[in-house]
Write a protein that holds these residues in place. Structure first.
Motif, PDB file in Angstrom:
ATOM      1  N   LYS A 126       0.929  -1.114  -0.109  1.00  0.00           N
ATOM      2  CA  LYS A 126       0.079   0.029  -0.092  1.00  0.00           C
ATOM      3  C   LYS A 126       0.951   0.508   0.162  1.00  0.00           C
ATOM      4  N   TYR A 140       1.371   5.234   0.123  1.00  0.00           N
ATOM      5  CA  TYR A 140       0.625   7.053   1.585  1.00  0.00           C
ATOM      6  C   TYR A 140       1.448   7.861   0.603  1.00  0.00           C
ATOM      7  N   ARG A 193      -3.996   7.391   1.290  1.00  0.00           N
ATOM      8  CA  ARG A 193      -3.635   6.636   0.677  1.00  0.00           C
ATOM      9  C   ARG A 193      -4.032   6.538  -1.183  1.00  0.00           C
TER      10      ARG A 193
END
Length: 289
Positions: free
Chosen positions: A180, A182, A256
């Motif tokens: 992920k 960010y 995000r």
């Protein structure tokens, strides 16, 4: 400049739908596995099913002739068995079809959405305190959707919602290590703190154990505030905020922008888009579906 006219050090951005160099196929426990070839596989032919090339064409892989070429090139598997002969029939609702390692979602009852969650919205389908929750963004959907993971109340950005229970379970299971990304903003008067990026990459100590970013890079710094992009596989509560706090920096904004192959892009806050086709197939392949 490089020989192709791009600035030195910059990498050409890969299309969202470019096949990954390595597709990680995993079993239910998260262990990597390999496709089974035709010699080792069983009989995947479903006499009452549809021709495989027709199923591929309907899924957006071009004309039936083009889909026949995909089969002949050894790029298609059914239930883990490589299919290279024409005329095979499959049951799209029961059998798993992969092209170039990507799973085709052929069950039309399944839906996966990307949501740009605004700030001050709870990552839940209801809230006992009466705060804004996720139901307002899927009120027009017939399917009963559930959020995959969470973003804290003050964090905005990409959140997935789905009614595919197996996909949702695997995306949140730590064994599959879905990355992920960010974008982090914080007050930073004067010079950018030396060693911050290195500390994030090498690991910082938190109250519930060490945490490390796979990547951390400076996006912008104007002498007043800084913007840093970090990528990690961790899913612990508020982990990005806590990593920066451990280095003395409280984030003023956190967004995000990516989950695996799914990008936030220009999706406006509070809006959704369907994750489908090759993008969904790549996401499913990441968790071994």
């Amino acid at each position: 400049m490089t020989g192709r006219g791009r600035p030195a050090g910059r990498q050409r951005r890969r299309s969202d739908f470019t096949p990954p160099r390595t597709v990680r196929l995993r079993d239910d426990e998260g262990r990597e596995r390999r496709d089974v070839d035709a010699a080792a596989g069983g009989d995947v032919h479903a006499a009452a099913g549809e021709r495989l090339q027709k199923v591929l064409a309907r899924a957006g892989f071009g004309s039936r002739r083009a889909c026949e070429a995909l089969i002949a090139q050894g790029r298609v598997s059914v239930d883990g068995t490589l299919v290279t002969e024409q005329g095979v029939r499959v049951d799209p609702e029961r059998q798993a079809v992969h092209v170039d390692g990507r799973r085709l979602q052929l069950d039309t009852s399944k839906l996966t959405l990307a949501l740009n969650k605004p700030r001050k919205v709870v990552s839940a389908m209801s809230d006992p305190e009466g705060r804004r929750d996720l139901t307002e963004f899927v009120a027009d959907r017939e399917q009963r959707l559930y959020h995959v993971g969470r973003l804290d109340y003050e964090t905005e950005g990409l959140l997935l919602l789905t009614n595919d229970g197996e996909l949702g379970h695997r995306l949140t299971h730590p064994s599959f290590e879905i990355s992920k990304t960010y974008v982090c903003r914080f007050d930073c008067p004067g010079a950018f703190p030396r060693g911050l990026l290195k500390a994030l990459r090498e690991g910082v100590e938190l109250e519930d154990g060490p945490a490390r970013a796979d990547q951390a890079r400076l996006v912008a710094h104007d002498g007043r505030e800084a913007v840093v992009e970090v990528t990690l596989h961790e899913g612990r509560n508020r982990i990005v905020r806590r990593m920066f706090a451990s280095q003395g920096h409280e984030l003023t904004a956190l967004v995000r922008t990516r989950i695996g192959p799914v990008l936030l892009g220009d999706l406006a806050p509070g809006t959704t888009r369907e994750v489908s086709g090759r993008e969904l197939g790549t996401l499913m392949a990441e968790v071994g579906l």
